[in-house]
Structure formats: structure tokens, C-alpha cells
Design an enzyme around this catalytic site. Structure first.
Site, PDB file in Angstrom:
ATOM      1  N   GLY A   1      -7.381 -23.620 -21.914  1.00 53.91           N
ATOM      2  CA  GLY A   1      -7.875 -23.135 -20.638  1.00 53.91           C
ATOM      3  C   GLY A   1      -8.103 -24.283 -19.684  1.00 53.91           C
ATOM      4  O   GLY A   1      -8.082 -25.449 -20.076  1.00 53.91           O
ATOM      5  N   PRO A   2      -8.338 -23.984 -18.420  1.00 55.85           N
ATOM      6  CA  PRO A   2      -8.551 -25.043 -17.421  1.00 55.85           C
ATOM      7  C   PRO A   2      -9.854 -25.787 -17.675  1.00 55.85           C
ATOM      8  O   PRO A   2     -10.713 -25.326 -18.433  1.00 55.85           O
ATOM      9  CB  PRO A   2      -8.585 -24.269 -16.092  1.00 55.85           C
ATOM     10  N   PRO A   3     -10.028 -26.947 -17.041  1.00 60.07           N
ATOM     11  CA  PRO A   3     -11.264 -27.722 -17.242  1.00 60.07           C
ATOM     12  C   PRO A   3     -12.492 -26.970 -16.749  1.00 60.07           C
ATOM     13  O   PRO A   3     -12.437 -26.248 -15.754  1.00 60.07           O
ATOM     14  CB  PRO A   3     -11.030 -28.987 -16.404  1.00 60.07           C
ATOM     15  N   GLY A   4     -13.600 -27.153 -17.457  1.00 62.18           N
ATOM     16  CA  GLY A   4     -14.878 -26.627 -16.997  1.00 62.18           C
ATOM     17  C   GLY A   4     -15.173 -25.191 -17.345  1.00 62.18           C
ATOM     18  O   GLY A   4     -16.144 -24.619 -16.844  1.00 62.18           O
ATOM     19  N   VAL A   5     -14.362 -24.563 -18.232  1.00 61.02           N
ATOM     20  CA  VAL A   5     -14.616 -23.158 -18.572  1.00 61.02           C
ATOM     21  C   VAL A   5     -15.448 -23.018 -19.838  1.00 61.02           C
ATOM     22  O   VAL A   5     -15.747 -21.903 -20.258  1.00 61.02           O
ATOM     23  CB  VAL A   5     -13.293 -22.369 -18.713  1.00 61.02           C
ATOM     24  N   GLY A   6     -15.813 -24.132 -20.486  1.00 59.51           N
ATOM     25  CA  GLY A   6     -16.727 -24.054 -21.620  1.00 59.51           C
ATOM     26  C   GLY A   6     -16.088 -24.180 -22.978  1.00 59.51           C
ATOM     27  O   GLY A   6     -16.671 -23.747 -23.972  1.00 59.51           O
ATOM     28  N   LYS A   7     -14.911 -24.811 -23.068  1.00 57.13           N
ATOM     29  CA  LYS A   7     -14.227 -24.928 -24.367  1.00 57.13           C
ATOM     30  C   LYS A   7     -15.040 -25.796 -25.331  1.00 57.13           C
ATOM     31  O   LYS A   7     -15.279 -25.414 -26.481  1.00 57.13           O
ATOM     32  CB  LYS A   7     -12.830 -25.525 -24.171  1.00 57.13           C
ATOM     33  N   THR A   8     -15.463 -26.955 -24.856  1.00 53.37           N
ATOM     34  CA  THR A   8     -16.201 -27.884 -25.728  1.00 53.37           C
ATOM     35  C   THR A   8     -17.546 -27.310 -26.134  1.00 53.37           C
ATOM     36  O   THR A   8     -17.941 -27.388 -27.305  1.00 53.37           O
ATOM     37  CB  THR A   8     -16.397 -29.232 -25.007  1.00 53.37           C
TER      38      THR A   8
ATOM     39  N   SER B   1       7.099 -15.485  -9.682  1.00 52.85           N
ATOM     40  CA  SER B   1       6.399 -14.239  -9.353  1.00 52.85           C
ATOM     41  C   SER B   1       6.386 -13.915  -7.863  1.00 52.85           C
ATOM     42  O   SER B   1       5.815 -12.907  -7.468  1.00 52.85           O
ATOM     43  CB  SER B   1       4.960 -14.302  -9.877  1.00 52.85           C
TER      44      SER B   1
ATOM     45  N   LYS C   1      -5.115 -13.088  -9.760  1.00 49.41           N
ATOM     46  CA  LYS C   1      -4.442 -12.663  -8.530  1.00 49.41           C
ATOM     47  C   LYS C   1      -5.175 -11.493  -7.874  1.00 49.41           C
ATOM     48  O   LYS C   1      -5.332 -11.449  -6.647  1.00 49.41           O
ATOM     49  CB  LYS C   1      -2.996 -12.284  -8.840  1.00 49.41           C
TER      50      LYS C   1
END
EC number: 3.4.21.53
Length: 775
Positions: free
Chosen positions: A356-363, A679, A722
Site C-alpha cells: 500500500g502507499p506510504p502512511g496507511v499503517g502497514k508498519t 482507464s 475514483k
């Protein structure tokens, strides 16, 4: 004076001064011919010759331009012919001369004119300078071991036998240790004062250099003596210890650790063999240090040490919900993973990889997993790793070798079953040092990692109890690595989710960090929404947290600066007073229906965006031109859309003549931002049809979907983001591919209720809803 002519001989490595007798070795043909051309003088029945220094030492046959024009008129005192066709001559320098009109092929001959020294007007001053120079020369000769004692004695004798200042100066100059160029300059100088001053400067410099060199040699000598003394004392101490039969405490300590550690059979045999080798080694040797470090590393690993973790999925779910808002599907998959672990202590399933993108809470999710499992957490940052040895370690034969980061992290947490985060696994590289991604295959394969061999240890270590969880920002991973992991997508947060995260997590965290009481500041929901929309542009919440931190600091400053201020309220009206002008804007629907302008929907790494596509036509050759920093895929989509339009032009009431002589220019603002992806096909086709038929496109309609040459609409990705962008931008109707209807179940109800979502399967349905009237 009358000019005279004499044979001229070039000197390679000596400058002769007037009044000095010097030996000269003659070997070159021109010099030998010049010597043979000398004749007896009528005045004193002696042979005379001119000598001068050549400008380049390595020049074998210098020409007349390569000789100095100031030389010496010399009397040949003695000639000794040597066996190898060379000769040794003894010459007495009579006077300094100016050489001119050099001629001759086999031997040089030249005119000369004697150059006298300038008159000495101040004899007392000259005497003191000469005495000073003589004393300096004696000091230098005494300190420099390179000068032979016999030479010093000869020089002193020559100086003592003359009272002529000029002769003393010439004697000193001839015995100076300096460059040939410097000596030539001394010869050319006619002022005795300048000559003696230069000699004093050279002698002073030589004395300083000599003293510095001697001091350095003395220090080196002392250091060598100290090293030899230390070595002798160490060897003597070892011999005494051996005589007394004393145990070496450190080796005994190694022995105790080997017996106490829960080593594998292979590791125990290796440790005992290394200890046995260490006992026989010289403790001062480099190999002894390598072996000692190896044993320390081997015994510091957590062999057989495991945390007594007990998984409770209900407790784990509470921890995940406590630390993270939203991400329901992700948390559900993690709970399923933990449920399997609760039943089976040894799981043979795939490794989880959160993308996922940075800052979404993976760590932070992985930290919560470790807490929910009751295990220790450790992190291995893979971003920028290019060396395979970072995974497998360096072989111990290399200087400064060490184990890989996997075992280093286990050594740090002191357990063999932690939760290990493999962070930024997509940021690994590869170069001549190997491919770390390939090295990870063994680590992440449940069938192999129980027999993992680090190059440094050279014995197997069981990694099967380690829970590996990876994170990445993209799918840019080797295929073999993806096959060993289960991918869990973590998309960006919706605006409503960010508002809740800010209210429940970020604002309280910043207030606590800055020691601000809850009753001192109030941040409204409208202010948080404006923070999200106008001051951040991200999928995660890192920038949002930074902006909230900046806001609380500004508020704290006002409270402390003005004691009358007890409470600060922040809303959308005064937000700019704290954070300044807005940094970003989001796309909005057009104010009017436009011809040749369509609103598309884009999915970027920071979420969804409205994408305006505009077109113009003008006389040309029927070609299509695209601008707006479009990628190859999007350019091909534009070409496919134009070809599809031309094949259906008759359906829109257009003739071939209506467009064959017109070029179409498609532009996608903003021009500085790169754009790519398939798209936008529906929007591109609609823009071209609107342009050619002069029918406006509804401003409240946005669309997404790829178009084929036959006019079919294909599915796309990033539907949730979107639709959020469409709702935020004031769009009322969104056209989506029919095959994406299945994804609507993941869309929040408030987004679906704010939009009219119409599935389409072909381009005719798109035009029916997008254009203000039928074509």
C-alpha cells in the site's frame, strides 16, 4: 674586452664555479671532439675550454638552443683516458663568461666574454654574511649524515686558505646540495651580496629539513623499539602462565557457554572445534581475534530460546481495532492468519506481504500483530539493500566480516520466534555484489528456512519459528518472491476515515506530545476536512499528522504569549491564520457543459483525482496529437479511441470529408504532471465525439474505463478512490465499466448514496449518458 673563440663542452650534471677545481667525466662524442679540439695557449702553454650546463638533464645530444648562455672559461689541468672510450678530466674554473655565436656540428665552438663580479662596497657587511654562511654550512654538514667527513674537511681547508670573499662564496656554492637550476642561477648572479644571501637561505632550509627528518627517524625508531618490547613482554607473560599452568579465564568462559547453550549438534561440534583451535593460537595474532569474534557471535544467538506466546484472537482483534481505524478487510485477513497460528504452532502457509502507499499503517499493523501474538517485534529495513551479504552474511575469512541482518536481529531480540518486519521489500536492488531478493527466497520459504545457513556461521539455524511479514509500496517484486507471499492490499483512507483517525488518534497524540490540555483547544470537523483537502495530498495520514502538529504548536504559542487567551477554537474560517495559504486544490466539476471537454477519473498514489480531457481540431492531415506529459499507454488509448471514432463516424452523421483534413489535438492538464494508464479510454472517445459533432458533454458526468477498437468498455482499478474524487468534486453521475459492478460492495454507503453510478458495457451507452443530446 676582446671576444675570443674556444671549443665548448656541454655539462649534464654539474655546475662549475670560478676558482673551483672540479672533475668532469666526458663520454659523449661532441664533448670528446670538443676536448680534442683544445690547443695550447701561447700565454701559459695550457689548454682552455668553455663549459656550460645543458637545460635538460636527459637530453643526449643537446643543440645550441638547449644550452645556458652563461658558463665557465676553464683550464684543463689533467686528462685521463678510460678504457671504454671515455675520459676523465680535471678542470680549473677561471672565470664566468657570456657564451655567444655557438657553432659546429661534430663539436661546439663559441665566442665568449668574461663577466666580472660587481664590486663589494661594504666589506664589513660582506664579512659577517660570509661568516654566517660558513657557520651554517658547518652546522648543516655536521647534521647531515649524507655528507662525507673527508669532504667537509676539504671544504674547510679550502675556505681557511683564502681570504677572498668571492672565492669563499664560489666554494660554498659549488658544494651546496640543491638543484642544478638553482646553482645555475647562482652562477649567473653578478652581485656577491645576492649570491651569499641566496646561499644562506638554501643552507637554512636544508638545516630545517635535515632536523625534521632526523626527528621523524627518531620517533619511528622509538615506536619500533616499543613494539618489540611489548611483544617480548607478552611472550614472556605467556611463558610464565604456561609454567604455572594457569587456566585462561576467557577460554574457560567460552567452554562454559558452549556446554550451557542449547546448540544444535552441528553448531556444538563447530564451536568446540573453534575453541580447540583458539587454545593453540598466539593470542596476539589476527586469526585469534577472528576466531574469538566468531565464537562470541555463535554463542550470543538465541539457540532454543522461544517466547511463551499464547494467541487469543479476540484479544488480538481488540488490539488491532484499538490501534487502527478502518482497514476492515485487512484486519479480517490478519485475524484469520492468527487463528490458524493459534491451532497450529508450525504454520506452513505463505508469508504475509502488506502492499500500500506510504502512511496507511502497514508498519504499525505489524507491531499490533506482534503484540496480539505476545511476541517480540523486530524490523529489518530492506530499502536500498543491494548486497546479498546483508541477508546471508559475510564469510569470516573477510576482514570485518559479520553475520547477516536476519541473525543480527534475532541476536538483538534474544528470541528465535519474534515477529520480523521485512520493511520496503520492493526497494531492494541488485549489483555486482549479488541479488538480495534471491537470497530472501530461502528465508521466506517454509520448506527451506528451517535449514538456513548464514555464510558467517557456516552452520544451520532454524528460522521456521520466526513470523516474517513484509511491506511494500508497489508490486515491483520478483515473480519468485511474490509466489512465496500472500499479498494483502491496503488502499488509502477515505476522507471520512481520515477525519475519524484525526479526531480519535492524531489530535489526542499531538495534544499529549505538546502538553496541551483538551479544554485549551478545539479543532472542528470542518477544519480537519479542510486540512485533509487543502493541506495534504496523500493516501495515508503522515502529512495530516504533521499539519495537526504544526496547528497545535501555533495554538500553544498563542496561549503562552497572551495570558488572556485560555481557549483556542480552530474551524474552517480561521484555519489559514494558523497554517497559511492552502497548499493544494482538488478537481471540481466544470461550471458549464463544454464541447470537446470531458471529465475522467484517475487513480494516483495519493488517491483519486478528477481528470479533465480537452480537445481542439484545426486544418491538417487527419492526424492526432497528444500533450500533457502522457505515458505510452495513455497515448495508445488516445490513438485507439480516435480509430474507433473514425470507424463509427457515419453513425454520428459525419462524412469522411468532415474530418480527413483536420488534425485533433488532445491535451490533459496539468502539463507538468506525468499521466499514464488505460482507464481514460471512455473519456478520450467522448471528448473526440463531442468535438467533431459539436455536442457538449454534461458537466456533472464523469467516467472511467478502457475502450477497445470495437467500442467495448473494459474494467479498471482503483474504483473506490475514483468514486471518492467524483463525490468530492461535485460530480453527480459516474459511468463505470459493467465488470466493475462487483467492486461496489466495497464502496462506503455514503459515497454510493451521493452518486448516481451507471454501469456501461460499450461506448454507445457512454455517449447516451454523457452527451447533452443524441448523436
Amino acid at each position: 674586452m676582446n671576444k675570443k673563440s674556444l671549443p665548448l663542452m656541454a655539462l649534464r650534471d654539474i655546475v662549475v664555479f670560478p676558482g673551483v677545481i672540479a672533475p668532469v667525466f666526458v663520454g659523449r662524442q661532441k664533448s670528446l671532439h670538443a676536448l680534442s679540439n683544445t690547443t695550447l695557449s701561447e700565454e701559459d702553454n695550457s689548454k682552455y675550454i668553455l663549459v656550460t650546463l645543458q637545460k635538460k638533464f636527459d637530453q643526449e645530444n643537446p643543440n645550441r638552443n638547449e644550452l645556458y648562455d652563461v658558463g665557465i672559461l676553464a683550464k684543463v689541468i689533467q686528462i685521463v683516458k678510460l678504457p671504454n672510450t671515455t675520459a676523465k678530466i680535471l678542470v680549473e674554473a677561471i672565470a664566468r663568461v657570456k657564451i655567444s655565436n655557438i657553432k659546429g656540428d661534430e663539436a661546439f665552438e663559441a665566442n665568449y666574454e668574461i663577466i666580472p663580479d660587481e664590486e663589494i662596497f661594504d666589506a664589513n657587511n660582506m664579512r659577517s654574511l660570509v661568516d654566517n654562511a660558513v657557520q651554517l654550512f658547518a652546522k648543516y654538514a655536521g647534521s647531515d649524515k649524507k655528507i662525507n667527513a673527508e669532504i667537509i674537511e676539504t671544504i674547510n681547508k679550502e675556505i681557511s686558505e683564502t681570504s677572498n670573499f668571492i672565492n669563499i662564496i664560489n666554494i660554498l656554492a659549488s658544494h651546496l646540495i640543491t638543484s642544478l637550476e638553482e646553482k645555475q642561477r647562482l652562477l649567473e648572479e653578478t652581485s656577491p651580496f645576492k649570491r651569499i644571501s641566496t646561499i644562506i637561505n638554501i643552507l637554512t632550509s636544508n638545516i630545517v629539513n635535515s632536523e625534521t627528518e632526523q626527528a621523524l627517524q627518531q620517533r619511528v625508531k622509538k615506536q619500533i623499539e616499543k613494539t618489540q618490547r611489548d611483544y617480548y613482554l607478552h611472550e614472556q607473560m605467556k611463558a610464565i602462565q604456561k609454567e604455572l599452568d594457569e587456566d585462561k579465564s576467557d577460554l574457560a568462559e567460552f567452554d562454559k557457554k558452549i556446554k550451557a547453550a542449547k546448540l544444535s549438534k552441528e553448531a556444538r561440534e563447530k564451536a568446540e572445534a573453534e575453541l580447540k583451535k583458539l587454545r593453540t593460537m598466539n593470542q596476539m595474532s589476527a586469526e585469534s581475534g577472528v576466531t574469538r569474534n566468531y565464537l562470541e557471535t555463535l554463542l550470543s544467538l538465541p539457540w532454543g530460546k522461544y517466547d511463551n506466546s499464547k494467541i487469543d484472537i479476540n484479544q488480538a482483534e481488540k488490539i488491532l481495532n484499538r490501534d487502527h481505524f478502518g482497514l476492515e478487510k485487512v484486519k479480517e485477513r490478519i485475524i484469520e492468519y492468527l487463528a490458524v497460528l493459534q491451532r497450529s504452532s508450525k504454520i506452513r502457509g505463505p508469508i504475509l506481504c502488506l502492499i500500500g502507499p506510504p502512511g496507511v499503517g502497514k508498519t504499525s499493523l505489524i507491531k499490533s500483530i506482534a503484540e496480539g501474538m505476545g511476541r517480540k517485534y523486530t524490523k529489518f529495513a530492506l530499502g536500498g539493500v543491494r548486497d546479498e551479504a546483508e541477508i546471508r552474511g559475510h564469510r569470516k575469512t573477510y576482514l570485518g566480516s559479520m553475520p547477516g541482518k536476519i541473525l543480527t536481529q534475532l541476536k538483538k531480540v534474544k528470541t528465535s520466534n519474534p515477529v520480523m518486519l521485512l520493511d520496503e521489500i520492493d526497494k531492494m536492488g541488485s549489483d555486482f555484489r549479488g541479488d538480495p531478493a534471491s537470497a530472501l527466497l530461502e528465508v521466506l520459504d517454509p520448506e527451506q528456512n528451517s535449514h538456513f545457513v548464514d555464510h558467517y556461521l557456516e552452520v544451520e539455524y532454524d528460522l521456521s519459528n520466526v513470523i516474517f511479514i513484509a511491506t511494500a509500496n508497489s508490486y515491483n517484486l520478483p515473480r519468485a518472491l511474490i509466489d512465496r507471499m500472500e499479498i494483502i492490499d491496503i488502499s488509502g483512507y477515505m476522507e471520512e476515515e481520515k477525519i475519524q483517525i484525526a479526531k480519535n488518534y492524531l489530535v489526542p497524540k499531538q495534544l499529549k506530545m505538546h502538553k496541551i490540555k483538551k479544554d485549551e483547544i478545539t479543532i472542528s470537523d470542518d477544519a480537519i476536512l479542510d486540512l485533509i483537502r487543502y493541506y495534504t495530498k496523500e493516501s495515508g495520514v503522515r502529512s495530516l499528522e504533521r499539519e495537526i502538529g504544526a496547528l497545535t504548536r501555533k495554538a500553544l504559542k498563542q496561549i503562552l504569549a497572551d495570558k488572556k487567551v485560555k481557549h483556542i477554537s480552530v474551524d474552517s474560517n480561521n484555519l489559514e491564520e494558523f497554517l497559511g495559504a492552502r497548499k493544494y486544490n482538488f478537481g471540481l466539476a466544470e461550471k458549464n457543459d463544454q464541447i470537446g471537454s470531458t471529465t475522467g477519473l484517475a487513480y494516483t498514489e495519493v488517491g483519486g483525482e478528477l481528470l479533465t480531457i480537452e480537445a481542439l481540431s484545426f486544418p491538417g492531415k487527419g492526424e492526432i496529437k497528444t500533450t500533457g506529459k502522457l505515458g505510452d499507454v495513455m497515448k495508445e488509448s488516445a490513438m485507439a479511441a480516435y480509430s474507433c471514432f473514425r470507424s463509427r463516424a457515419a453513425d454520428f452523421g459525419l462524412k469522411y470529408e468532415d474530418y480527413k483534413d483536420f488534425d485533433v489535438h488532445i491535451h490533459v492538464p496539468a502539463g507538468a504532471i506525468p499521466k499514464d494508464g488505460p482507464s481514460a479510454g471512455c473519456a478520450l472517445f467522448t471528448t473526440i465525439v463531442s468535438l467533431m459533432t459539436k455536442i457538449p458533454v454534461r458537466r456533472t458526468v464523469a467516467m472511467t474505463g478502457e475502450v477497445t477498437l470495437r467500442g467495448n468498455v473494459l474494467p479498471i482499478g482503483g474504483l473506490k478512490e475514483k468514486l471518492l474524487a467524483a463525490s468530492r468534486g461535485g460530480i453527480k453521475t459516474v459511468l463505470i465499466p459493467e465488470e466493475n459492478v462487483k467492486d461496489l460492495k466495497d464502496i462506503p454507503p455514503n459515497i454510493k448514496s451521493s452518486l448516481e453510478i451507471i454501469p456501461v458495457s460499450n461506448i454507445d451507452q457512454v455517449l447516451e449518458h454523457a452527451l447533452t443530446k443524441k448523436t
